[in-house]
Design a protein around this motif. Structure first.
Motif, short mmCIF file in Angstrom:
data_model
loop_
_atom_site.label_atom_id
_atom_site.label_comp_id
_atom_site.label_asym_id
_atom_site.label_seq_id
_atom_site.Cartn_x
_atom_site.Cartn_y
_atom_site.Cartn_z
N GLU A 156 1.00 -1.25 -0.16
CA GLU A 156 -0.03 0.15 -0.03
C GLU A 156 0.80 1.31 -0.03
O GLU A 156 1.95 1.12 0.58
N PHE A 157 0.44 2.19 -0.71
CA PHE A 157 1.20 3.40 -0.54
C PHE A 157 0.07 4.64 -0.21
O PHE A 157 0.35 5.79 -0.80
N GLU A 160 -1.76 9.08 5.22
CA GLU A 160 -2.73 9.51 6.11
C GLU A 160 -3.35 10.87 5.88
O GLU A 160 -2.46 11.68 5.52
N LYS A 209 8.04 -1.40 -1.89
CA LYS A 209 7.25 -0.62 -0.99
C LYS A 209 8.54 -0.01 0.02
O LYS A 209 8.36 1.37 0.37
N ASN A 213 9.27 4.15 0.20
CA ASN A 213 9.51 4.90 1.75
C ASN A 213 10.75 5.72 1.90
O ASN A 213 10.96 6.79 2.54
N LEU A 216 11.49 8.75 -0.28
CA LEU A 216 10.99 9.93 -0.02
C LEU A 216 11.41 10.35 1.43
O LEU A 216 11.45 11.66 1.52
N ILE A 220 13.42 14.06 2.06
CA ILE A 220 13.11 15.13 3.15
C ILE A 220 14.41 15.41 4.01
O ILE A 220 14.65 16.47 4.17
N PHE A 254 7.83 16.68 -1.93
CA PHE A 254 8.45 16.00 -0.85
C PHE A 254 9.86 17.03 -0.53
O PHE A 254 10.99 16.31 -0.40
N LEU A 255 9.58 18.20 -1.05
CA LEU A 255 10.95 18.98 -0.56
C LEU A 255 10.63 20.16 0.40
O LEU A 255 11.10 21.10 0.29
N GLY A 260 11.63 17.58 10.17
CA GLY A 260 11.85 16.46 9.81
C GLY A 260 10.52 15.36 9.73
O GLY A 260 9.21 16.01 10.04
N PHE A 261 10.53 14.23 9.32
CA PHE A 261 9.60 13.35 9.09
C PHE A 261 9.07 12.68 10.39
O PHE A 261 10.00 12.23 11.23
N GLY A 262 7.82 12.18 10.58
CA GLY A 262 7.45 11.32 11.50
C GLY A 262 6.57 10.30 10.93
O GLY A 262 6.45 10.04 9.88
N CYS A 265 5.41 5.13 9.43
CA CYS A 265 5.78 4.52 8.24
C CYS A 265 7.32 4.82 8.06
O CYS A 265 8.27 4.02 8.11
N PHE A 266 7.59 5.93 7.60
CA PHE A 266 8.90 6.39 7.36
C PHE A 266 10.04 5.95 8.42
O PHE A 266 10.99 5.16 7.99
N ASP A 269 10.09 2.18 8.66
CA ASP A 269 10.44 1.24 7.33
C ASP A 269 11.98 1.53 7.27
O ASP A 269 12.69 0.80 6.76
N PHE A 324 2.08 14.30 13.64
CA PHE A 324 3.22 14.16 12.89
C PHE A 324 3.11 15.03 11.59
O PHE A 324 4.11 15.23 10.91
C1 UGA Z 1 3.72 7.70 4.22
C2 UGA Z 1 4.14 7.71 2.49
O1 UGA Z 1 3.78 8.91 1.99
C3 UGA Z 1 2.82 6.80 2.01
O2 UGA Z 1 3.03 6.63 0.50
C4 UGA Z 1 3.01 5.32 2.52
O3 UGA Z 1 1.96 4.52 2.13
C5 UGA Z 1 2.84 5.37 3.97
O4 UGA Z 1 4.14 6.44 4.43
C6 UGA Z 1 3.21 4.13 4.62
O5 UGA Z 1 4.11 3.50 4.50
O6 UGA Z 1 2.09 3.50 5.10
P1 UGA Z 1 2.28 9.14 5.74
O7 UGA Z 1 3.30 8.55 6.92
O8 UGA Z 1 1.07 9.19 5.93
O9 UGA Z 1 2.70 8.21 4.46
O10 UGA Z 1 2.79 10.33 5.59
P2 UGA Z 1 3.58 11.38 4.70
O11 UGA Z 1 2.69 12.57 4.01
O12 UGA Z 1 4.29 10.76 3.62
O13 UGA Z 1 4.47 12.39 5.54
C7 UGA Z 1 5.48 11.75 6.47
C8 UGA Z 1 6.34 12.74 7.26
O14 UGA Z 1 7.05 13.38 6.36
C9 UGA Z 1 5.18 13.75 8.00
O15 UGA Z 1 6.17 13.71 9.13
C10 UGA Z 1 5.58 15.05 7.14
O16 UGA Z 1 5.44 16.19 7.83
C11 UGA Z 1 7.12 14.69 6.53
N1 UGA Z 1 7.26 15.49 5.42
C12 UGA Z 1 6.58 15.39 4.03
C13 UGA Z 1 8.27 16.57 5.40
O17 UGA Z 1 8.80 16.97 6.49
N2 UGA Z 1 8.54 17.19 4.01
C14 UGA Z 1 7.76 16.90 3.00
O18 UGA Z 1 8.09 17.32 1.98
C15 UGA Z 1 7.08 16.00 2.94
#
Ligand code: UGA
Length: 430
Positions: A156-157, A160, A209, A213, A216, A220, A254-255, A260-262, A265-266, A269, A324
């Motif tokens: 799945e991709f 949320e 998958k 992730n 992406l 970030i 995604f720039l 940071g990311f939370g 998943c990310f 994974d 997040f």
């Molecule tokens: C992510 C992937 O985008 C989905 O494709 C994947 O299916 C999912 O994980 C999963 O493995 O289930 P998600 O965790 O819902 O989805 O969130 P994202 O929208 O991807 O954002 C992840 C984090 O990155 C967030 O904390 C967001 O704020 C951060 N982010 C995102 C950035 O800091 N900068 C960006 O440019 C984009």
């Protein structure tokens, strides 16, 4: 097609609702009775835009929920495995739910007549479906994959917050299958989707998958590192991102630099892929750096805050946003956790506000901080405001009631152009 979905968490429920909305007959299965009751009452147990509306349309018609896995598998032709794959702490994936569900499905397949395909949708490290799921299914069913039943991996991709949209209009559908018949069977449930369908072997589907992730997450951490350099050079990294994003090989997505990311998943994974790489004697240098940059990034907001506002001890600090990311109540691995914990450690008095995540935040921070019912309430009397999540409602905040109007933005959530002159604004990477 008659479909059973094992695990009614985030992925399972969206998958079930999506297939039901497309006309399939779907049975959701979960071990938690309260979740099943909620679904049968047309109430989503998770917050996801558009999900309640779909449940209202399909529950009682072509979607039902039960705790009875046997009945669900017996009455369907295809079973999606959507159970959780939590982290073991050392980065490796805990497969206990995957194993248990596979055992249960296997036992039902022993007595079931007719062709059946088991589709793994849970995120599992390459090799898991072939080395764990298939042997468990074969052992418990006494049947042979490829001959008596089929197995496929269909990652799945979904993001949320926009998961329904992502389910209905995916960029691609990846189907890794044990044999052609199983792959064709899975492809048939996606009939009517206009997205490209990629057929692979099972291991490749699992890797697609993780690689997606990881890529992406890398994007970030990359832009955050560039952002940290830009900040010291007096450059707005968002202008730089625009400039590089116009190159179609890079793309503008995604720039968004920040803290940071939370999410669920990310972080999990990337750590799992690092763990697997090490296990097979590979050194994942890039992935290690992605995690390292991401670990340090949330605290950048506090470095800047200290420079602007001085000592944090005793200061009333408004933390705006805890989830997040926007449009979710999910706090898992949120950068807010590191930020709030450090503020508390430093002796700051935190008043936090999030439109959706407050209840989940209470389970993490307890009474160490105060929870405001609005951004205005959090800001009232504060000497510093930190923007942690990019909720739309933070775009044009009113900082009038702050004691000292110092605002540090971790997400470029604020519309800088409309800020009054007496607000001292600073971005993390701009
Ligand atoms: C992510 C992937 O985008 C989905 O494709 C994947 O299916 C999912 O994980 C999963 O493995 O289930 P998600 O965790 O819902 O989805 O969130 P994202 O929208 O991807 O954002 C992840 C984090 O990155 C967030 O904390 C967001 O704020 C951060 N982010 C995102 C950035 O800091 N900068 C960006 O440019 C984009």
């Amino acid at each position: 097609m008659r479909i059973s979905v094992i695990g009614s968490g985030y992925v399972g429920l969206i998958t079930a609702a999506g297939f039901a909305e497309n006309g399939h007959t779907v049975i959701c299965v979960d071990v938690l009775q309260e979740k099943i009751n909620a679904i049968n009452k047309k109430k989503s147990p998770i917050y996801e835009k558009g999900l309640d509306e779909i449940l209202k349309r399909v529950v009682g018609k072509n979607l039902t929920a039960t705790t009875d896995l046997r009945k669900a598998v017996m009455g369907t032709d295809m079973t999606f495995l959507c159970v959780g794959t939590p982290s073991n702490g050392d980065g490796s994936v805990d497969l206990k739910y995957v194993k248990k569900a596979s055992e249960d499905i296997g036992r039902v397949l022993k007595e079931k007549r007719g062709y059946h395909v088991v589709v793994v949708k849970s995120t599992v490290i390459p090799g898991t479906t072939e080395d764990v799921v298939i042997p468990v299914l074969e052992r418990n069913s006494g049947r042979k994959v490829g001959r008596d039943f089929g197995v496929a991996m269909n990652p799945e991709f979904l993001r949320e917050g926009v998961a329904i949209e992502d389910f209905m209009n995916p960029d691609r559908i990846v189907i890794g299958a044990s044999d052609k018949k199983a792959g064709d069977f899975v492809e048939s449930v996606y009939h009517g989707f206009s997205s490209p369908i990629l057929r692979t072997d099972i291991k490749t589907a699992e890797m697609i998958k993780y690689a997606s992730n990881a890529f992406l997450a890398t994007k970030i951490s990359f832009i955050n590192e560039i952002g940290n350099i830009c900040k010291k050079l007096g450059i707005d990294v968002y202008d730089v991102a625009k400039g590089i994003g116009l190159d179609h090989r890079i793309s503008p997505h995604f720039l968004r630099a920040g803290i940071g990311f939370g999410g669920s998943c990310f972080p999990k994974d990337v750590k799992a892929l690092v763990y697997k790489a090490r296990e097979i004697k590979e050194t994942p240098a890039i992935l290690n750096s992605v995690l390292e940059v991401n670990k340090k990034q949330p605290l950048k907001i506090l470095d800047i805050a200290k420079k602007k506002a001085g000592k944090l001890k005793g200061k009333r600090v408004a933390v705006l946003g805890l989830a997040f990311k926007a449009e979710t109540d999910d706090m898992r691995e949120s950068p807010a956790i590191a930020i709030v914990n450090e503020l508390v450690r430093k002796g700051a008095k935190v008043a936090a506000y999030d439109p959706k995540a407050t209840e989940n935040a209470k389970a993490i921070f307890g009474d160490k901080i105060k929870y405001a019912r609005s951004a205005t309430e959090a800001l009232r009397g504060s000497e510093l405001a930190l923007i942690v999540t990019d909720w739309i409602e933070f775009k044009n905040l009113n900082f009038k009631e702050m004691k000292k109007k110092v605002v540090v933005d971790g997400r470029k959530a604020i519309n800088e152009d409309t800020l009054p002159n007496d607000v001292e604004y600073e971005g993390v990477c701009w």
